[in-house]
Scaffold this active site. Structure first.
Site, PDB file in Angstrom:
ATOM      1  CB  ILE A 106     -68.002 -66.391 -74.277  1.00  0.00           C
ATOM      2  CG1 ILE A 106     -66.812 -67.335 -75.162  1.00  0.00           C
ATOM      3  CG2 ILE A 106     -68.000 -67.172 -72.857  1.00  0.00           C
ATOM      4  CD1 ILE A 106     -65.470 -67.131 -75.082  1.00  0.00           C
ATOM      5  CB  CYS A 107     -71.524 -70.997 -75.499  1.00  0.00           C
ATOM      6  SG  CYS A 107     -71.842 -71.125 -77.578  1.00  0.00           S
ATOM      7  NE  ARG A 108     -68.339 -76.976 -79.152  1.00  0.00           N
ATOM      8  CZ  ARG A 108     -68.232 -77.976 -80.034  1.00  0.00           C
ATOM      9  NH1 ARG A 108     -67.143 -77.517 -80.636  1.00  0.00           N
ATOM     10  NH2 ARG A 108     -69.330 -78.349 -80.619  1.00  0.00           N
TER      11      ARG A 108
END
Length: 111
Positions: A62-64
């Protein structure tokens, strides 16, 4: 990043409760708000630190918003891992009102 269209992905609602989550955002983003129990390795450090990621379980990356996690997913898939890109990233996580914690002593939020 060959075959990025063929990489496994999941929505935030499809992540199992006890899943291994790898957050590849920068330190300031992580500190503002992250998933409790997630592992944090910024994308820029992943090529040196991928040995810290467990090989024997599916890893939800996951990232932004999903761009960096897609790059990390492609990298990890090429090194023998079973990564799953989280669609919409922490923005989708926050929109779904899923729990977060902050290292700043404030209300967690997505930066």
């Amino acid at each position: 990043m060959d075959n990025i269209d063929n990489l496994p992905s999941a929505s935030v609602d499809e992540i199992p409760a006890e899943a291994k989550i790898l957050d590849v955002r920068e330190d300031f983003e992580w500190e503002a708000g992250h998933i409790e129990g997630a592992q944090h390795i910024p994308l820029g450090q992943l090529s040196e630190r991928y040995g810290e990621v467990p090989l024997d379980v599916d890893v939800y990356v996951i990232c932004r918003t999903g761009g960096r996690s897609l790059k990390a997913t492609a990298f990890l898939a090429g090194t023998g891992f079973d990564p799953i890109n989280v669609l919409g990233g922490m923005g989708a996580w926050a929109d779904a009102e899923k729990p977060m914690v902050s290292d700043l002593g404030a209300e967690p939020h997505v930066k």
